[in-house]
Design a protein around this motif. Structure first.
Motif, PDB file in Angstrom:
ATOM      1  N   ASP A 212       0.820  -1.214   0.000  1.00 28.75           N
ATOM      2  CA  ASP A 212       0.000   0.000   0.000  1.00 28.75           C
ATOM      3  C   ASP A 212       0.852   1.261   0.000  1.00 28.75           C
ATOM      4  O   ASP A 212       0.526   2.253  -0.682  1.00 28.75           O
ATOM      5  CB  ASP A 212      -0.937   0.003   1.205  1.00 28.75           C
ATOM      6  N   ASN A 213       1.925   1.276   0.793  1.00 30.70           N
ATOM      7  CA  ASN A 213       2.791   2.449   0.843  1.00 30.70           C
ATOM      8  C   ASN A 213       3.429   2.732  -0.510  1.00 30.70           C
ATOM      9  O   ASN A 213       3.554   3.896  -0.924  1.00 30.70           O
ATOM     10  CB  ASN A 213       3.875   2.266   1.904  1.00 30.70           C
ATOM     11  N   PHE A 214       3.836   1.687  -1.206  1.00 29.87           N
ATOM     12  CA  PHE A 214       4.436   1.867  -2.523  1.00 29.87           C
ATOM     13  C   PHE A 214       3.407   2.383  -3.527  1.00 29.87           C
ATOM     14  O   PHE A 214       3.703   3.262  -4.346  1.00 29.87           O
ATOM     15  CB  PHE A 214       5.027   0.539  -3.011  1.00 29.87           C
ATOM     16  N   LYS A 215       2.195   1.854  -3.462  1.00 29.28           N
ATOM     17  CA  LYS A 215       1.145   2.318  -4.370  1.00 29.28           C
ATOM     18  C   LYS A 215       0.809   3.776  -4.121  1.00 29.28           C
ATOM     19  O   LYS A 215       0.653   4.562  -5.067  1.00 29.28           O
ATOM     20  CB  LYS A 215      -0.106   1.447  -4.192  1.00 29.28           C
ATOM     21  N   GLU A 216       0.708   4.153  -2.842  1.00 24.03           N
ATOM     22  CA  GLU A 216       0.383   5.538  -2.518  1.00 24.03           C
ATOM     23  C   GLU A 216       1.493   6.485  -2.975  1.00 24.03           C
ATOM     24  O   GLU A 216       1.215   7.594  -3.455  1.00 24.03           O
ATOM     25  CB  GLU A 216       0.166   5.679  -1.006  1.00 24.03           C
ATOM     26  N   THR A 217       2.727   6.046  -2.831  1.00 32.02           N
ATOM     27  CA  THR A 217       3.852   6.873  -3.281  1.00 32.02           C
ATOM     28  C   THR A 217       3.813   7.076  -4.784  1.00 32.02           C
ATOM     29  O   THR A 217       3.987   8.199  -5.288  1.00 32.02           O
ATOM     30  CB  THR A 217       5.184   6.221  -2.875  1.00 32.02           C
ATOM     31  N   LEU A 218       3.585   6.010  -5.527  1.00 36.02           N
ATOM     32  CA  LEU A 218       3.569   6.100  -6.985  1.00 36.02           C
ATOM     33  C   LEU A 218       2.388   6.916  -7.505  1.00 36.02           C
ATOM     34  O   LEU A 218       2.452   7.456  -8.619  1.00 36.02           O
ATOM     35  CB  LEU A 218       3.533   4.693  -7.593  1.00 36.02           C
ATOM     36  N   LEU A 219       1.321   7.014  -6.711  1.00 31.11           N
ATOM     37  CA  LEU A 219       0.142   7.784  -7.137  1.00 31.11           C
ATOM     38  C   LEU A 219       0.148   9.204  -6.599  1.00 31.11           C
ATOM     39  O   LEU A 219      -0.772   9.975  -6.891  1.00 31.11           O
ATOM     40  CB  LEU A 219      -1.136   7.072  -6.669  1.00 31.11           C
ATOM     41  N   ASP A 220       1.169   9.572  -5.842  1.00 29.43           N
ATOM     42  CA  ASP A 220       1.230  10.900  -5.238  1.00 29.43           C
ATOM     43  C   ASP A 220       1.891  11.879  -6.209  1.00 29.43           C
ATOM     44  O   ASP A 220       3.077  11.738  -6.531  1.00 29.43           O
ATOM     45  CB  ASP A 220       2.036  10.842  -3.936  1.00 29.43           C
ATOM     46  N   PRO A 221       1.173  12.896  -6.682  1.00 24.66           N
ATOM     47  CA  PRO A 221       1.784  13.856  -7.620  1.00 24.66           C
ATOM     48  C   PRO A 221       2.897  14.676  -6.988  1.00 24.66           C
ATOM     49  O   PRO A 221       3.799  15.136  -7.694  1.00 24.66           O
ATOM     50  CB  PRO A 221       0.596  14.740  -8.039  1.00 24.66           C
ATOM     51  N   ILE A 222       2.842  14.876  -5.675  1.00 28.19           N
ATOM     52  CA  ILE A 222       3.905  15.634  -5.007  1.00 28.19           C
ATOM     53  C   ILE A 222       5.222  14.862  -5.044  1.00 28.19           C
ATOM     54  O   ILE A 222       6.301  15.449  -5.182  1.00 28.19           O
ATOM     55  CB  ILE A 222       3.499  15.963  -3.556  1.00 28.19           C
ATOM     56  N   PHE A 223       5.132  13.530  -4.935  1.00 28.92           N
ATOM     57  CA  PHE A 223       6.347  12.722  -5.046  1.00 28.92           C
ATOM     58  C   PHE A 223       6.949  12.857  -6.435  1.00 28.92           C
ATOM     59  O   PHE A 223       8.173  13.018  -6.577  1.00 28.92           O
ATOM     60  CB  PHE A 223       6.025  11.250  -4.761  1.00 28.92           C
ATOM     61  N   TRP A 224       6.126  12.793  -7.461  1.00 30.47           N
ATOM     62  CA  TRP A 224       6.656  12.910  -8.818  1.00 30.47           C
ATOM     63  C   TRP A 224       7.172  14.312  -9.100  1.00 30.47           C
ATOM     64  O   TRP A 224       8.107  14.489  -9.905  1.00 30.47           O
ATOM     65  CB  TRP A 224       5.581  12.508  -9.827  1.00 30.47           C
ATOM     66  N   ASN A 225       6.573  15.306  -8.462  1.00 28.27           N
ATOM     67  CA  ASN A 225       7.114  16.661  -8.589  1.00 28.27           C
ATOM     68  C   ASN A 225       8.509  16.742  -7.975  1.00 28.27           C
ATOM     69  O   ASN A 225       9.435  17.318  -8.564  1.00 28.27           O
ATOM     70  CB  ASN A 225       6.177  17.648  -7.886  1.00 28.27           C
ATOM     71  N   ALA A 226       8.678  16.148  -6.784  1.00 27.61           N
ATOM     72  CA  ALA A 226       9.995  16.125  -6.146  1.00 27.61           C
ATOM     73  C   ALA A 226      10.981  15.302  -6.965  1.00 27.61           C
ATOM     74  O   ALA A 226      12.160  15.672  -7.087  1.00 27.61           O
ATOM     75  CB  ALA A 226       9.875  15.559  -4.730  1.00 27.61           C
ATOM     76  N   PHE A 227      10.499  14.202  -7.538  1.00 25.87           N
ATOM     77  CA  PHE A 227      11.361  13.370  -8.369  1.00 25.87           C
ATOM     78  C   PHE A 227      11.818  14.133  -9.611  1.00 25.87           C
ATOM     79  O   PHE A 227      12.999  14.088  -9.996  1.00 25.87           O
ATOM     80  CB  PHE A 227      10.600  12.105  -8.770  1.00 25.87           C
ATOM     81  N   ARG A 228      10.904  14.859 -10.227  1.00 31.01           N
ATOM     82  CA  ARG A 228      11.261  15.640 -11.414  1.00 31.01           C
ATOM     83  C   ARG A 228      12.268  16.732 -11.061  1.00 31.01           C
ATOM     84  O   ARG A 228      13.237  16.966 -11.808  1.00 31.01           O
ATOM     85  CB  ARG A 228       9.998  16.263 -12.014  1.00 31.01           C
TER      86      ARG A 228
END
Length: 320
Positions: free
Chosen positions: A71-87
């Motif tokens: 669940d934690n991995f799924k929530e991370t992958l679906l979090d736009p803030i995480f992808w913003n930080a990744f970008r």
């Protein structure tokens, strides 16, 4: 008869090569044991436990009871803030490598020139930011680029280049660019030293022979310096890329990921969830984000490492 017996006893008591090697290795392990214990305790153990925490809903206190699965991995992958930080992290890495590495090469060539005076002074000036604590640099730059009586604004106002103070770190248009510029300046000296070491290790006989044959400075640089420095350069790119993916202390002290997550990096994102100050820490979720980001960093390191090996093999086979 007694002397013969004593000689046989001495021969039997003489240490063998195996005993000598064992004695030597025991002393080596004795000296390395404190550092190895600290490494296992503060590096290996946290990394291993982060993989365990990633599968639990856990706030950092008490036993691990609430199993979360993926669940934690799924929530991370679906979090736009995480992808913003990744970008932002990838953009920071690309800009730092693309700008800093060639600039450091050009500066190294200049500092290696025979006609330049005061080389030691210039090398010291460029290397000084490297030995300065990154958190201190971030705090100083936070005040230097501040909107209220910041050093940069004061200088630009006196020069007449701006009419009013600019909030460099508070604007979504300039904050990330300022962080990138400071990051380039902070680690520029280290790349400069690497390039200088590579340049000074080049065989001078080749360059002297090329000059005798009438080669120009540009031809020397293009057909000798660049091919011979390519293996060193790929190693520098590898180290620069991996180090640039971890920029927590600089961003945390300068902008804390703001404004509006414009300078948010994955390291800051993980810290925000793992050490939340409002009592809602999510260590399990932060660990899942850390595991995913660690996998990405590992893949980038492997790809760049294979490129380093490939270029080294080409140089060894004489194809460069």
């Amino acid at each position: 008869m007694q002397m013969v017996t004593q000689n046989k006893t001495q021969k039997r008591e003489k240490p063998t090569w195996f005993h000598y090697r064992l004695h030597k290795e025991m002393w080596c392990w004795a000296f390395i044991a404190p550092q190895l214990a600290l490494f296992l305790l503060f590096t290996v153990y946290p990394i291993a436990m982060s993989y365990v925490y990633a599968f639990f809903h856990w706030n950092g206190y008490g036993p691990l009871r609430d199993f979360a699965g993926f669940d934690n991995f799924k929530e991370t992958l679906l979090d736009p803030i995480f992808w913003n930080a990744f970008r932002n992290s990838i953009l920071f890495m690309v800009c730092l490598v693309a700008i800093q590495v060639p600039l450091a090469l050009l500066m190294a060539l200049l500092l290696n020139a025979s006609w330049l005076k005061g080389k030691v002074f210039y090398r010291t000036v460029y290397f000084l930011p490297v030995v300065t604590t990154t958190a201190v640099v971030g705090l100083v730059m936070r005040f230097a680029f501040g909107a209220y009586k910041g050093l940069v604004n004061e200088v630009l106002l006196r020069l007449g280049w701006i009419e009013r103070p600019v909030d460099w770190l508070g604007s979504i248009d300039t904050a990330l660019a300022i962080v990138i510029v400071v990051g380039i300046w902070k680690t520029f000296g280290m790349k400069l030293v690497y390039w200088l070491a590579g340049i000074q290790a080049l065989p001078k006989e080749l360059f002297e022979a090329a000059r005798i044959d009438g080669a120009s400075a540009w031809q020397l640089f293009r057909y000798l310096t660049i091919p011979l420095l390519l293996p060193v350069g790929t190693v520098i790119v590898l180290m620069s890329a991996v180090n640039a993916l971890h920029v927590f202390d600089l961003v945390k002290t300068m902008t804390n990921g703001g404004p509006a997550f414009k300078t948010d990096m994955v390291d800051v994102y993980i810290y925000r969830y793992a050490f939340s100050g409002n009592g809602e820490a999510r260590v399990g979720f932060a660990s899942a984000a850390g595991v995913l980001y660690g996998i990405v960093v590992m893949l980038i390191s492997i790809i760049l490492g294979l490129f380093v090996k490939w270029t080294g093999g080409r140089k060894a086979s004489g194809r460069l």
